[in-house]
Motif scaffolding. Structure first.
Motif, PDB file in Angstrom:
ATOM      1  N   GLY A 134       0.794  -1.174   0.005  1.00 21.09           N
ATOM      2  CA  GLY A 134       0.114  -0.021  -0.103  1.00 21.09           C
ATOM      3  C   GLY A 134       0.777   1.512   0.122  1.00 21.09           C
ATOM      4  N   ASN A 135       2.111   1.157  -0.587  1.00 26.51           N
ATOM      5  CA  ASN A 135       2.874   2.052  -0.591  1.00 26.51           C
ATOM      6  C   ASN A 135       3.158   2.730   0.578  1.00 26.51           C
ATOM      7  N   LYS A 136       3.067   1.901   1.727  1.00 31.97           N
ATOM      8  CA  LYS A 136       3.734   2.236   3.019  1.00 31.97           C
ATOM      9  C   LYS A 136       5.084   1.830   3.346  1.00 31.97           C
ATOM     10  N   LYS A 137       5.804   2.578   4.238  1.00 30.77           N
ATOM     11  CA  LYS A 137       7.221   1.867   4.565  1.00 30.77           C
ATOM     12  C   LYS A 137       6.978   0.642   5.296  1.00 30.77           C
ATOM     13  N   LEU A 138       8.200  -0.205   4.887  1.00 27.75           N
ATOM     14  CA  LEU A 138       8.220  -1.621   5.056  1.00 27.75           C
ATOM     15  C   LEU A 138       8.237  -1.731   6.829  1.00 27.75           C
ATOM     16  N   GLY A 139       8.964  -0.810   7.242  1.00 30.03           N
ATOM     17  CA  GLY A 139       9.265  -0.820   8.813  1.00 30.03           C
ATOM     18  C   GLY A 139       7.872  -0.328   9.570  1.00 30.03           C
ATOM     19  N   GLU A 140       7.139   0.605   9.046  1.00 31.25           N
ATOM     20  CA  GLU A 140       5.718   1.030   9.706  1.00 31.25           C
ATOM     21  C   GLU A 140       4.863  -0.220   9.398  1.00 31.25           C
ATOM     22  N   VAL A 141       4.751  -0.889   8.436  1.00 25.82           N
ATOM     23  CA  VAL A 141       3.702  -2.017   8.326  1.00 25.82           C
ATOM     24  C   VAL A 141       4.157  -3.122   9.499  1.00 25.82           C
ATOM     25  N   LEU A 142       5.613  -3.445   9.430  1.00 26.16           N
ATOM     26  CA  LEU A 142       5.892  -4.213  10.442  1.00 26.16           C
ATOM     27  C   LEU A 142       5.581  -3.829  11.910  1.00 26.16           C
ATOM     28  N   LEU A 143       5.776  -2.676  12.091  1.00 28.63           N
ATOM     29  CA  LEU A 143       5.537  -2.294  13.476  1.00 28.63           C
ATOM     30  C   LEU A 143       4.055  -1.798  13.769  1.00 28.63           C
ATOM     31  N   GLU A 144       3.279  -2.092  13.116  1.00 28.19           N
ATOM     32  CA  GLU A 144       1.771  -2.041  13.558  1.00 28.19           C
ATOM     33  C   GLU A 144       1.620  -2.798  14.466  1.00 28.19           C
ATOM     34  N   PRO A 145       0.733  -2.345  15.656  1.00 24.83           N
ATOM     35  CA  PRO A 145       0.797  -2.894  16.895  1.00 24.83           C
ATOM     36  C   PRO A 145      -0.084  -3.964  16.969  1.00 24.83           C
ATOM     37  N   THR A 146       0.105  -5.025  17.972  1.00 23.98           N
ATOM     38  CA  THR A 146      -0.557  -6.148  18.099  1.00 23.98           C
ATOM     39  C   THR A 146      -2.167  -5.757  18.511  1.00 23.98           C
TER      40      THR A 146
END
Length: 341
Positions: free
Chosen positions: A213-225
């Motif tokens: 979705g054209n988001k930063k990879l790190g931000e997608v991975l950091l999406e909280p539980t």
């Protein structure tokens, strides 16, 4: 004396500043039963005020793991506390317990009060989402143990349930499985994620990807539980729940059987729920076999409820009214195995 302590790498003043900064975040987590105990040697909570008459206490403890390494890389610390809370409260929820209170433990190489505040803000956010009070914690500055810019984060939660409403596995063959979507990778498998994406393929966590979705990879991975407490609590005393499972490390293969009776298995329909794009992204760069993906990650389902088929529609309606989407993802069998279809 404090000057010598500072020369050893520990700042008492930074510690005092951290405590001042986090007070407002702690205050917004107050719930019925909370007693003023911040600053005391032990956190206190009044079970009678919380409305329990014959309570069983259910406790859980966990950390965030190597997801923290990504928070360091992205210099983003305001959501990792949600993960710490989620990993504990979702666990105690499985047995029908309402989380009551939470304590955190933050170990740092150097006390940066502004970072401590961000971490605790996330913890407080998680507590608010859990109807739990943040009643205490500990920040330990250990300059020879941790890198000055690194920290570790863990937590401890206590919940309660009246004994008559404790959820113990009473699953039956033919019960359906209702899956609640995850928000992404949650807080499991990050040693593998970091290996395949950053060590093996040298991807940049700051880079955006179209398939994400054209988001930063790190931000997608950091999406909280995702925290499931409020919607699942809306089912208590209203629905016939035969078992529940929090899908954490070990994925489907380890966690779903934990709510089953001896000899039971499940059949999961993989086309019955949506898989977040991050999992295909991880598989694309790793060639991890499908079964291993479901044995490590949640693959889009963070929480599972087992119930009689006749209860499914009511449970899904109650969840929907609480703002929680869900889908029927499978059925309990007598196979003794987890079968993916």
């Amino acid at each position: 004396m404090s000057d010598q302590y500072k020369e050893a790498g520990v700042s008492l003043e930074a510690g005092y500043d951290s405590v001042r900064r986090i007070k407002s975040h702690v205050d917004r987590t107050r719930v019925k039963g909370t007693m003023d105990s911040i600053g005391a040697f032990g956190g206190m909570f009044d079970l009678e005020q919380a409305g329990f008459t014959n309570p069983v206490l259910v406790s859980g403890t966990d950390g965030v793991g190597t997801k923290l390494m990504l928070a360091f890389e992205m210099d983003k610390h305001d959501t990792i506390g949600i993960d710490a809370v989620a990993m504990c409260v979702n666990d105690v929820l499985v047995q029908g317990a309402s989380p009551l209170f939470f304590l955190d433990y933050i170990a740092v190489g150097k006390n940066h009060p502004e970072v401590i505040e961000e971490i605790v803000k996330g913890v407080a956010d998680g507590c608010v989402l859990s109807d739990a009070a943040l009643i205490g914690g500990e920040t330990a500055e250990m300059p020879d143990m941790y890198d000055p810019e690194h920290y570790d984060l863990a937590g401890f939660c206590v919940g309660a349930v009246d004994k008559d409403h404790l959820i113990v596995p009473k699953t039956e063959v033919g019960d359906v499985l209702i899956g609640l979507p995850s928000s992404g990778v949650h807080s499991n498998g990050f040693s593998l994620v970091r290996k395949v994406l950053f060590k093996d393929n040298h991807l940049d966590p700051h880079e955006t990807f179209e398939e994400l979705g054209n988001k930063k990879l790190g931000e997608v991975l950091l999406e909280p539980t995702r925290i499931y407490v409020k919607p699942v609590k809306s089912l208590f005393k209203k629905a016939d729940i035969h078992g529940m499972a929090h899908i954490t490390g070990g994925g489907f293969f380890e966690n779903i059987p934990r709510m089953l009776k001896e000899g039971q298995g499940v059949e999961i329909q993989l086309d019955s729920f949506e898989k977040p794009a991050i999992f295909d992204f991880i598989q694309k760069y790793s060639n991890i076999p499908n079964d291993e993906m479901y044995n490590v990650f949640n693959m889009g389902i963070g929480f599972v409820i087992a119930a009689p088929e006749s209860e499914a529609a009511k449970i899904q309606k109650l969840l929907s009214e609480a703002g929680q989407p869900s889908s029927v993802i499978g059925v309990i069998t007598d196979s003794g195995q987890v079968v993916l279809k």
